[in-house]
Enzyme design. Sequence first.
Site, PDB file in Angstrom:
ATOM      1  N   ASP A 176       0.946  -1.050   0.035  1.00 23.31           N
ATOM      2  CA  ASP A 176       0.099  -0.145   0.028  1.00 23.31           C
ATOM      3  C   ASP A 176       1.011   1.224  -0.008  1.00 23.31           C
ATOM      4  O   ASP A 176       1.720   1.543   1.086  1.00 23.31           O
ATOM      5  CB  ASP A 176      -0.903   0.015   1.307  1.00 23.31           C
ATOM      6  CG  ASP A 176      -1.826   1.102   1.189  1.00 23.31           C
ATOM      7  OD1 ASP A 176      -1.185   2.369   0.873  1.00 23.31           O
ATOM      8  OD2 ASP A 176      -3.054   1.021   1.531  1.00 23.31           O
ATOM      9  N   HIS A 177       0.966   1.857  -1.161  1.00 26.41           N
ATOM     10  CA  HIS A 177       2.233   2.697  -1.166  1.00 26.41           C
ATOM     11  C   HIS A 177       2.095   3.855  -0.524  1.00 26.41           C
ATOM     12  O   HIS A 177       3.092   4.564   0.009  1.00 26.41           O
ATOM     13  CB  HIS A 177       2.539   3.350  -2.786  1.00 26.41           C
ATOM     14  CG  HIS A 177       1.534   4.198  -3.180  1.00 26.41           C
ATOM     15  ND1 HIS A 177       0.156   3.960  -3.630  1.00 26.41           N
ATOM     16  CD2 HIS A 177       1.785   5.564  -3.177  1.00 26.41           C
ATOM     17  CE1 HIS A 177      -0.316   4.876  -4.253  1.00 26.41           C
ATOM     18  NE2 HIS A 177       0.295   6.224  -3.736  1.00 26.41           N
ATOM     19  N   HIS A 239      -5.920   2.779   1.064  1.00 24.07           N
ATOM     20  CA  HIS A 239      -4.919   3.900   1.539  1.00 24.07           C
ATOM     21  C   HIS A 239      -5.368   4.488   2.573  1.00 24.07           C
ATOM     22  O   HIS A 239      -4.798   4.858   3.779  1.00 24.07           O
ATOM     23  CB  HIS A 239      -4.870   4.871   0.447  1.00 24.07           C
ATOM     24  CG  HIS A 239      -4.243   4.310  -0.770  1.00 24.07           C
ATOM     25  ND1 HIS A 239      -3.314   3.449  -0.779  1.00 24.07           N
ATOM     26  CD2 HIS A 239      -4.442   4.569  -2.043  1.00 24.07           C
ATOM     27  CE1 HIS A 239      -2.739   3.237  -2.085  1.00 24.07           C
ATOM     28  NE2 HIS A 239      -3.676   3.999  -2.907  1.00 24.07           N
TER      29      HIS A 239
END
Length: 486
Positions: A176-177, A239
């Site tokens: 999950d950047h 996110h």
Amino acid sequence: MSEIENLCDVIIFGGHGDLAFRKLMPALYHLFNDGYLNHQSRIISTTRSSMSLDEHSELVKIKLQEFLAEDVFDEVKFQNFKVHLIVVQLDLGDETSYGTLKKVLDEFPDRERINYLSTSPSFFGTVCKALNTTKLITKSSRVVLEKPIGRDLASSRVINVEVLKYFKESQVYRIDHYLGKDTVQNIMALRFSNRFFMPLWDASNIDHVQITVSESVGVEGRWGYYDDYGAMRDMIQNHLMQLLCLVAMEPPCSLDADSVRDEKVKVLRSLRHMSVSDIEQKTVRAQYAKGSSNGVAVPGYREGDGMAESTTETYAAIRVDIDNWRWNGVPFYLRSGKRLRNRNSEIIIQFKSVPYSIFANKGRCISDNKLVISLQPKESIQLKLMNKIPGLSEQMRLQQVDLELNAPMNEPRKPEAYERLMLDVIRSNPTLFMRLDEVEAAWKWADIIISGWKENIVSMKSYSAGTDGPTAAVELVARDGRSWHE
Ligand code: BG6
């Protein structure tokens, strides 16, 4: 170049895809040039069509020039980097086509292998199975999966079960950047290294929390993917949920991966699952209609090719309740959407009012304290406090001042999220990656809302492109006597 970082082969499946060029190659280029990629490591891109190494290198160069921040591309550095590039033709779905990759990897059978699946989730199981059949999985191999893992709990289970047939959970890195963003990691530093926040971080002192991720861009050519997912699956389930976890979690007993993830999963399991009337009252879904973005007229979401009937939301706003001791009665308001006025991502911790104001009855008001953690467009942290306006006026006058909590930058450039995450995979550190139980707990909560929307429990609202979103989102918080921080 570094000899300290692990020696590895990074294999990018979907090596000519948007993510690979936009994020992964730039991250690897920086890691290489900053000395974080072992100088014998190889970056192997798989592509569907046949391409010579020279053609591939030239394409990588063009894409780096396009996607690296201005003035960062350097021809000499690229020439050094390029030596590490390899391209392999491979059809993800055809096991018989993995032979060339095998030949390349088997040149160094003991080397750590990082299999980055920069593909649609529907290929995750297929690629892992093919890697297993071709005997390309070793004890030290890792597999990196891009979010979203599935479209709901059931489909995410199918994918995870398939991947876990061939890799152990400890070898799986679910990206999950947002967790790679420096300011996001700073939430833990801020909360758990400052005594100051410790006694304030709960329902007795915090009125509510807002988490906003607004984007000014539209779907940017990703219609095929996006229309199947929408704002809830693309942004909120992952996110925004991860941001919520970092704000809401209890202090972990250490920074090791499982301690941190144990605390996050407790938060996800404490999310109040919504009833039908909750879905009605506490959720908003909307699609953008035509409008303008940065002064340029843009079409509405449904005006995209074949989209006239689409019921996919490009905006979602949700009141989340967390049923545990720390957060009982403290709403977390989440919102995220595309084609909004600004690109802006922030977390607002809104503190309660002082118990009694000795100033208010003289026409002077006190703004309640706020901690504003901005992720975009600029990363910053501000604490909004009240202060006396200096001077000799008879009556004490107040103003709100911002206490900036930004660390001085010693580095010439802030690393991108994908650099941090790629390096953590190289270092075998899964702290910033989602564990299976986190993904499942987040889906369990999200699935209920998604099914309610499917049954039209709340109608789809509309907002013009380039605005702040639907008025229903304003009403959502106004019903609780609150307003969004703008
Ligand atoms: C991705 C979503 O995960 O995050 C995109 O799939 C979104 O739709 C992007 O645009 C936003 O990331 P960032 O870092 O630009 O806020």
